[in-house]
Design an enzyme around this catalytic site. Structure first.
Site, PDB file in Angstrom:
ATOM      1  N   HIS A  68      38.050  41.594  39.600  1.00 57.17           N
ATOM      2  CA  HIS A  68      37.127  41.367  40.686  1.00 57.17           C
ATOM      3  C   HIS A  68      37.490  42.069  42.075  1.00 57.17           C
ATOM      4  CE1 HIS A  68      34.164  40.094  43.713  1.00 57.17           C
ATOM      5  NE2 HIS A  68      35.050  39.329  44.458  1.00 57.17           N
ATOM      6  N   ASN A 112      30.073  38.834  39.481  1.00 51.42           N
ATOM      7  CA  ASN A 112      29.205  38.317  40.585  1.00 51.42           C
ATOM      8  C   ASN A 112      28.064  39.298  40.777  1.00 51.42           C
ATOM      9  OD1 ASN A 112      31.629  39.745  41.671  1.00 51.42           O
ATOM     10  ND2 ASN A 112      30.422  39.793  43.425  1.00 51.42           N
ATOM     11  N   HIS A 113      28.005  40.587  40.334  1.00 55.67           N
ATOM     12  CA  HIS A 113      27.131  41.469  40.593  1.00 55.67           C
ATOM     13  C   HIS A 113      25.990  41.413  39.181  1.00 55.67           C
ATOM     14  CE1 HIS A 113      28.413  42.572  44.474  1.00 55.67           C
ATOM     15  NE2 HIS A 113      29.532  43.102  43.877  1.00 55.67           N
ATOM     16  N   HIS A 140      39.602  44.847  42.528  1.00 53.99           N
ATOM     17  CA  HIS A 140      39.635  46.269  42.452  1.00 53.99           C
ATOM     18  C   HIS A 140      41.227  46.743  42.698  1.00 53.99           C
ATOM     19  CE1 HIS A 140      35.113  47.076  42.398  1.00 53.99           C
ATOM     20  NE2 HIS A 140      35.481  46.040  41.746  1.00 53.99           N
ATOM     21  N   HIS A 200      36.798  36.296  36.649  1.00 59.82           N
ATOM     22  CA  HIS A 200      36.266  37.266  37.914  1.00 59.82           C
ATOM     23  C   HIS A 200      36.499  36.448  38.984  1.00 59.82           C
ATOM     24  CE1 HIS A 200      34.164  40.952  38.458  1.00 59.82           C
ATOM     25  NE2 HIS A 200      33.734  40.094  39.571  1.00 59.82           N
ATOM     26  N   ASP A 238      37.506  46.552  36.197  1.00 56.98           N
ATOM     27  CA  ASP A 238      36.153  46.709  36.566  1.00 56.98           C
ATOM     28  C   ASP A 238      35.767  48.245  36.883  1.00 56.98           C
ATOM     29  OD1 ASP A 238      35.287  44.005  38.618  1.00 56.98           O
ATOM     30  OD2 ASP A 238      37.615  44.443  38.078  1.00 56.98           O
ATOM     31  N   GLU A 261      30.795  45.230  35.731  1.00 54.76           N
ATOM     32  CA  GLU A 261      29.734  44.586  36.649  1.00 54.76           C
ATOM     33  C   GLU A 261      29.467  45.600  37.848  1.00 54.76           C
ATOM     34  OE1 GLU A 261      29.982  41.713  39.165  1.00 54.76           O
ATOM     35  OE2 GLU A 261      31.855  42.608  40.142  1.00 54.76           O
ATOM     36  N   ASN A 262      30.353  46.585  37.882  1.00 59.65           N
ATOM     37  CA  ASN A 262      29.955  47.382  38.852  1.00 59.65           C
ATOM     38  C   ASN A 262      29.610  48.804  38.380  1.00 59.65           C
ATOM     39  OD1 ASN A 262      32.657  46.063  40.510  1.00 59.65           O
ATOM     40  ND2 ASN A 262      30.624  46.039  41.431  1.00 59.65           N
TER      41      ASN A 262
END
Length: 266
Positions: free
Chosen positions: A178, A70-71, A180, A153, A11, A42-43
């Site tokens: 996910h 999820n983001h 981290h 994820h 991530d 995704e972040n």
């Protein structure tokens, strides 16, 4: 010839994570000579989601596939982008009506890599069942590709470990994202699938999973809502390198945990 080296980066968080990835990518290319580079991003946009501009920047830097989580839909401008993007994928077990697709195939020198993005069902809001989707998608990809990498994820470590065992012998690698935090269990499972419960985070290790530590601590101590900002403290890259010499079978997986020193003024 089915020899492949796959660099998968965990991530990427915020602008600092993006600079860390771009700053260390030349070093990683020289050290590992990856055939393919896959990045979970995704972040990457301010700590939440991704934008078309950032996605294009990563692809232009030589990233072959971007996976999400999820983001995915935090920035509305990415909705139409995901519909046309060939190499930016979101979890395949989202609802079919949601923008984007969950897998793609990339090719280099006649070698084909299938990348499948899935999201866990435990503690996360996900449209469809991850294991059922994995079964359907892997059955298709293993007919089309020399190698298959799955980015799972997910929140629960048990769900990620179970997915590794479930797909062992059918895909080249199952890597978790996910949470981290890198887990110390990278290994090749008996059937030949490389596995790691969580690859970790590329960004500020000096924060709390990417957030400024003072804000995260205040939130936990006060039990009140606190505005979170992305930390800029102690950037690291967390990744794995998977080597394979047979179709959909890994020979080795190596964790990559490297600090990055920003250039002066950058």
């Amino acid at each position: 010839m089915t020899d492949a080296t796959i660099l998968f980066v965990g991530d990427v968080v915020g602008a600092l994570g993006r600079r860390t990835l771009l700053g260390l990518l030349p070093t990683l290319r020289e050290r590992y000579a990856p055939t393919f580079v896959v990045v979970n991003a995704e972040n990457v946009a301010g700590g939440l989601g991704i934008t078309p501009k950032i996605a294009d920047q990563l692809l232009a830097a030589g990233v072959d596939v971007i996976t999400l989580g999820n983001h995915t839909y935090h920035h509305r401008e990415v909705f139409p982008y995901l519909e046309r993007a060939e190499r930016v994928i979101r979890p395949a077990n989202f609802l079919r009506r949601q923008p984007g697709k969950g897998s793609c195939v990339v090719e280099r020198d006649g070698l084909r890599l299938g990348v499948l993005n899935l999201q866990g069902n435990v503690f996360l809001q996900t449209g469809r069942h991850a294991f059922s989707e994995a079964e359907t998608e892997v059955a298709r990809l293993e007919q089309e590709c020399d190698h298959v990498l799955v980015d799972f994820h997910a929140e629960a470590t048990s769900e990620k470990v179970a997915m590794g065992w479930y797909l062992d012998g059918r895909v080249t690698a199952v890597v978790g994202t996910h949470t981290h935090v890198p887990t110390a269990d990278a290994r090749v499972l008996p059937g030949g699938t490389a596995f790691c419960t969580d690859v970790g985070m590329t960004g500020p290790r000096g924060g709390v999973i990417g957030v400024k530590k003072e804000q995260a601590i205040e939130s936990l101590v006060s039990q009140m809502r606190v505005r979170f900002e992305t930390s800029d403290d102690d950037p690291w890259i967390n990744a794995v390198v998977v080597r394979a010499s047979q179709p959909r079978r890994a020979d080795a997986i190596e964790q990559v945990l490297l600090p990055w020193t920003p250039p002066l003024g950058g």
